[in-house]
Design a protein around this motif. Structure first.
Motif, PDB file in Angstrom:
ATOM      1  N   LYS A   4       8.732 -17.449 -11.064  1.00 12.28           N
ATOM      2  CA  LYS A   4       8.474 -16.500 -12.151  1.00 12.28           C
ATOM      3  C   LYS A   4       6.992 -16.120 -12.142  1.00 12.28           C
ATOM      4  CE  LYS A   4      12.724 -16.684 -13.518  1.00 12.28           C
ATOM      5  NZ  LYS A   4      13.627 -15.544 -13.254  1.00 12.28           N
ATOM      6  N   THR A   5       6.544 -15.645 -10.989  1.00 17.53           N
ATOM      7  CA  THR A   5       5.119 -15.382 -10.780  1.00 17.53           C
ATOM      8  C   THR A   5       4.589 -14.347 -11.764  1.00 17.53           C
ATOM      9  OG1 THR A   5       5.355 -15.881  -8.430  1.00 17.53           O
ATOM     10  CG2 THR A   5       3.399 -14.636  -9.087  1.00 17.53           C
ATOM     11  N   ALA A   6       3.460 -14.670 -12.382  1.00 12.52           N
ATOM     12  CA  ALA A   6       2.761 -13.739 -13.264  1.00 12.52           C
ATOM     13  C   ALA A   6       1.816 -12.915 -12.405  1.00 12.52           C
ATOM     14  CB  ALA A   6       1.979 -14.501 -14.325  1.00 12.52           C
ATOM     15  N   VAL A   7       1.948 -11.590 -12.445  1.00 16.86           N
ATOM     16  CA  VAL A   7       1.124 -10.737 -11.593  1.00 16.86           C
ATOM     17  C   VAL A   7       0.366  -9.710 -12.420  1.00 16.86           C
ATOM     18  CG1 VAL A   7       2.631 -10.992  -9.583  1.00 16.86           C
ATOM     19  CG2 VAL A   7       2.991  -9.089 -11.163  1.00 16.86           C
ATOM     20  N   MET A   8      -0.757  -9.293 -11.865  1.00 16.75           N
ATOM     21  CA  MET A   8      -1.542  -8.200 -12.428  1.00 16.75           C
ATOM     22  C   MET A   8      -1.689  -7.148 -11.337  1.00 16.75           C
ATOM     23  SD  MET A   8      -4.462 -10.459 -14.396  1.00 16.75           S
ATOM     24  CE  MET A   8      -5.320  -9.013 -15.041  1.00 16.75           C
ATOM     25  N   THR A   9      -1.641  -5.889 -11.716  1.00 18.39           N
ATOM     26  CA  THR A   9      -1.787  -4.833 -10.720  1.00 18.39           C
ATOM     27  C   THR A   9      -3.202  -4.832 -10.162  1.00 18.39           C
ATOM     28  OG1 THR A   9      -2.496  -3.152 -12.309  1.00 18.39           O
ATOM     29  CG2 THR A   9      -0.115  -3.429 -11.979  1.00 18.39           C
ATOM     30  N   GLN A  10      -3.379  -4.117  -9.039  1.00 22.26           N
ATOM     31  CA  GLN A  10      -4.714  -4.029  -8.447  1.00 22.26           C
ATOM     32  C   GLN A  10      -5.696  -3.395  -9.430  1.00 22.26           C
ATOM     33  OE1 GLN A  10      -3.242  -1.820  -5.011  1.00 22.26           O
ATOM     34  NE2 GLN A  10      -3.839  -3.514  -3.662  1.00 22.26           N
ATOM     35  N   ARG A  11      -5.262  -2.378 -10.124  1.00 24.63           N
ATOM     36  CA  ARG A  11      -6.122  -1.736 -11.110  1.00 24.63           C
ATOM     37  C   ARG A  11      -6.438  -2.679 -12.263  1.00 24.63           C
ATOM     38  NH1 ARG A  11      -6.251   0.428 -15.850  1.00 24.63           N
ATOM     39  NH2 ARG A  11      -7.539   2.274 -16.278  1.00 24.63           N
ATOM     40  N   SER A  12      -5.443  -3.474 -12.663  1.00 25.58           N
ATOM     41  CA  SER A  12      -5.643  -4.415 -13.764  1.00 25.58           C
ATOM     42  C   SER A  12      -6.692  -5.455 -13.428  1.00 25.58           C
ATOM     43  CB  SER A  12      -4.321  -5.113 -14.104  1.00 25.58           C
ATOM     44  OG  SER A  12      -3.365  -4.182 -14.548  1.00 25.58           O
ATOM     45  N   MET A  13      -6.689  -5.901 -12.170  1.00 20.37           N
ATOM     46  CA  MET A  13      -7.701  -6.857 -11.733  1.00 20.37           C
ATOM     47  C   MET A  13      -9.100  -6.261 -11.915  1.00 20.37           C
ATOM     48  SD  MET A  13      -6.644  -9.821 -10.538  1.00 20.37           S
ATOM     49  CE  MET A  13      -5.178 -10.657  -9.898  1.00 20.37           C
ATOM     50  N   ALA A  14      -9.250  -5.006 -11.495  1.00 24.15           N
ATOM     51  CA  ALA A  14     -10.543  -4.344 -11.618  1.00 24.15           C
ATOM     52  C   ALA A  14     -10.953  -4.198 -13.080  1.00 24.15           C
ATOM     53  CB  ALA A  14     -10.489  -2.973 -10.939  1.00 24.15           C
ATOM     54  N   ALA A  15      -9.993  -3.851 -13.938  1.00 21.75           N
ATOM     55  CA  ALA A  15     -10.289  -3.682 -15.362  1.00 21.75           C
ATOM     56  C   ALA A  15     -10.683  -5.000 -16.014  1.00 21.75           C
ATOM     57  CB  ALA A  15      -9.072  -3.084 -16.075  1.00 21.75           C
ATOM     58  N   ALA A  16      -9.985  -6.085 -15.672  1.00 24.56           N
ATOM     59  CA  ALA A  16     -10.281  -7.395 -16.253  1.00 24.56           C
ATOM     60  C   ALA A  16     -11.655  -7.900 -15.834  1.00 24.56           C
ATOM     61  CB  ALA A  16      -9.208  -8.396 -15.840  1.00 24.56           C
ATOM     62  N   LEU A  17     -12.105  -7.504 -14.642  1.00 25.71           N
ATOM     63  CA  LEU A  17     -13.438  -7.896 -14.159  1.00 25.71           C
ATOM     64  C   LEU A  17     -14.548  -7.084 -14.813  1.00 25.71           C
ATOM     65  CD1 LEU A  17     -12.708  -8.279 -10.346  1.00 25.71           C
ATOM     66  CD2 LEU A  17     -13.454 -10.108 -11.880  1.00 25.71           C
ATOM     67  N   GLY A  18     -14.171  -5.984 -15.453  1.00 31.31           N
ATOM     68  CA  GLY A  18     -15.174  -5.148 -16.098  1.00 31.31           C
ATOM     69  C   GLY A  18     -15.760  -4.088 -15.194  1.00 31.31           C
ATOM     70  N   LEU A  19     -15.060  -3.776 -14.074  1.00 34.52           N
ATOM     71  CA  LEU A  19     -15.544  -2.719 -13.188  1.00 34.52           C
ATOM     72  C   LEU A  19     -15.419  -1.366 -13.880  1.00 34.52           C
ATOM     73  CD1 LEU A  19     -13.936  -3.764  -9.777  1.00 34.52           C
ATOM     74  CD2 LEU A  19     -16.230  -4.261 -10.606  1.00 34.52           C
ATOM     75  N   SER A  20     -16.420  -0.519 -13.696  1.00 29.37           N
ATOM     76  CA  SER A  20     -16.375   0.804 -14.315  1.00 29.37           C
ATOM     77  C   SER A  20     -15.362   1.678 -13.586  1.00 29.37           C
ATOM     78  CB  SER A  20     -17.760   1.465 -14.265  1.00 29.37           C
ATOM     79  OG  SER A  20     -18.230   1.550 -12.945  1.00 29.37           O
ATOM     80  N   SER A  21     -14.631   2.499 -14.338  1.00 24.67           N
ATOM     81  CA  SER A  21     -13.586   3.373 -13.786  1.00 24.67           C
ATOM     82  C   SER A  21     -12.703   2.608 -12.810  1.00 24.67           C
ATOM     83  CB  SER A  21     -14.216   4.582 -13.078  1.00 24.67           C
ATOM     84  OG  SER A  21     -15.032   5.304 -13.961  1.00 24.67           O
ATOM     85  N   PRO A  22     -12.046   1.548 -13.280  1.00 27.42           N
ATOM     86  CA  PRO A  22     -11.309   0.661 -12.376  1.00 27.42           C
ATOM     87  C   PRO A  22     -10.121   1.341 -11.701  1.00 27.42           C
ATOM     88  CG  PRO A  22     -10.767   0.164 -14.656  1.00 27.42           C
ATOM     89  CD  PRO A  22     -11.909   1.142 -14.688  1.00 27.42           C
ATOM     90  N   SER A  23      -9.906   0.966 -10.449  1.00 27.42           N
ATOM     91  CA  SER A  23      -8.725   1.394  -9.703  1.00 27.42           C
ATOM     92  C   SER A  23      -8.404   0.312  -8.693  1.00 27.42           C
ATOM     93  CB  SER A  23      -8.989   2.717  -8.983  1.00 27.42           C
ATOM     94  OG  SER A  23      -9.906   2.526  -7.919  1.00 27.42           O
ATOM     95  N   GLY A  24      -7.257   0.432  -8.035  1.00 29.13           N
ATOM     96  CA  GLY A  24      -6.881  -0.566  -7.044  1.00 29.13           C
ATOM     97  C   GLY A  24      -7.876  -0.632  -5.903  1.00 29.13           C
TER      98      GLY A  24
END
Length: 333
Positions: free
Chosen positions: A69-89
């Motif tokens: 039951k793996t919990a996953v985050m999208t590539q864009r979500s990873m960028a957003a959680a890190l605080g990257l500006s204008s996040p995308s995959g």
């Protein structure tokens, strides 16, 4: 500046190998690795959630139908959680491949970052349309945050990236206590204790962020050393400071006669860990009251010539009494 943490052994070899690969070769390795690890398009998401409502940034997360039951985050979500500006995959991929970050990830984590999980999400409705999404196991976020923090400690982040270091520390601290997988489960509606998990994680985020603010003035400690004739230990602080902090700071806090302290202490016992500080479990109102109290006690300590004068002022100005209600003794007995 901290000494640079350079990968050694197999990790060093893996990083060097990754650097030598062409983009096309990296993609081919990633594709084969993902197929070997996750299968050929058989993965589907059973639950979907988003960080936006509770945490203020748009980041989708899912729970897969695999055995774990793996919990996953999208590539864009990873960028957003890190605080990257204008996040995308692509932003996330570029970020983890930067020299200043990749050297702290290690070969195993780099391979995971090169092997996104491909899964399908079926939108509910009459047409039941399906989309293919790429993401990562949510625990990769913690690995990357650790790399960001290591790069920061080594002085390799530029000034515009310092906010990433702070965000990384907040995510690490909060997730270590509440669990990043449990949070994704809650946001996606998979966990039956959804609201409890979300509330706990939000509390820990606030607590971790507050650790960057010094709640206790170093000046107060200097004055306590002077007034109580205490010797500075080589490490840490004297045990007497614990009781002075409780009696002079926390017990009279917000004129609660110790009730605020008891509530914060209970919250720490239920939700915290051994190294946590009581002030991390105060509400925002409680933190403001704490800062006011610390300022008041520091001022009294500065103008006091002796311990007796200091404790007399504390009794009169803080407790409104002629003597301290707890005997005016820093000893635990």
């Amino acid at each position: 500046m901290s000494k640079e943490k350079v990968p050694t052994g197999r990790a060093k070899g893996g990083v060097a190998r990754a650097k030598a690969l062409t983009p096309e070769k990296k993609q081919e390795i990633a594709r084969k690795g993902a197929l070997a690890r996750w299968g050929n398009g058989q993965l589907k998401a059973t639950h979907k959630g988003n960080f936006e409502v509770h945490f203020g940034f748009d980041a989708e997360c899912y729970v897969l139908n695999d055995a774990n039951k793996t919990a996953v985050m999208t590539q864009r979500s990873m960028a957003a959680a890190l605080g990257l500006s204008s996040p995308s995959g692509t932003d996330f991929e570029r970020f983890v491949n930067r020299k200043s970050i990749s050297k702290y990830l290690g070969a195993g984590v780099l391979e995971k970052a090169m092997q996104p999980i491909e899964f399908k999400w079926v939108y509910p409705g009459a047409k039941q349309s399906a989309v293919t999404i790429k993401g990562y196991s949510a625990d990769l976020l913690i690995d990357v945050c650790n790399a960001v923090r290591a790069a920061h400690e080594a002085g390799e982040l530029i000034s515009t990236q310092l906010k990433l270091a702070r965000q990384a520390s907040v995510v690490i601290g909060a997730s270590a206590k509440a669990g990043i997988q449990g949070l994704v489960y809650a946001l996606a509606g998979y966990d039956r204790t959804k609201e409890d998990v979300i509330a706990a994680y939000k509390m820990y985020v606030a607590a971790e962020a507050r650790e960057y603010e010094k709640e206790f003035s170093p000046e107060l400690y200097e004055q306590w050393y002077r007034l109580y004739g205490l010797t500075k230990p080589e490490r840490g602080r004297p045990w007497e400071f614990r009781y002075l902090t409780i009696d002079h700071i926390y017990k009279p806090l917000a004129r609660s006669n110790g009730k605020v302290f008891s509530l914060a202490k209970s919250s720490k016992q239920e939700n915290g860990e051994k190294g946590d500080k009581i002030h991390q479990f105060l509400s925002e109102v409680g933190v403001k009251a704490l800062r006011t109290q610390v300022g008041k006690i520091t001022g009294i300590a500065i103008v006091s010539e002796t311990r007796e004068e200091y404790e007399r002022y504390i009794a009169e100005k803080v407790f409104g009494q002629k003597s301290l209600p707890f005997g005016g003794d820093a000893d635990p007995a």
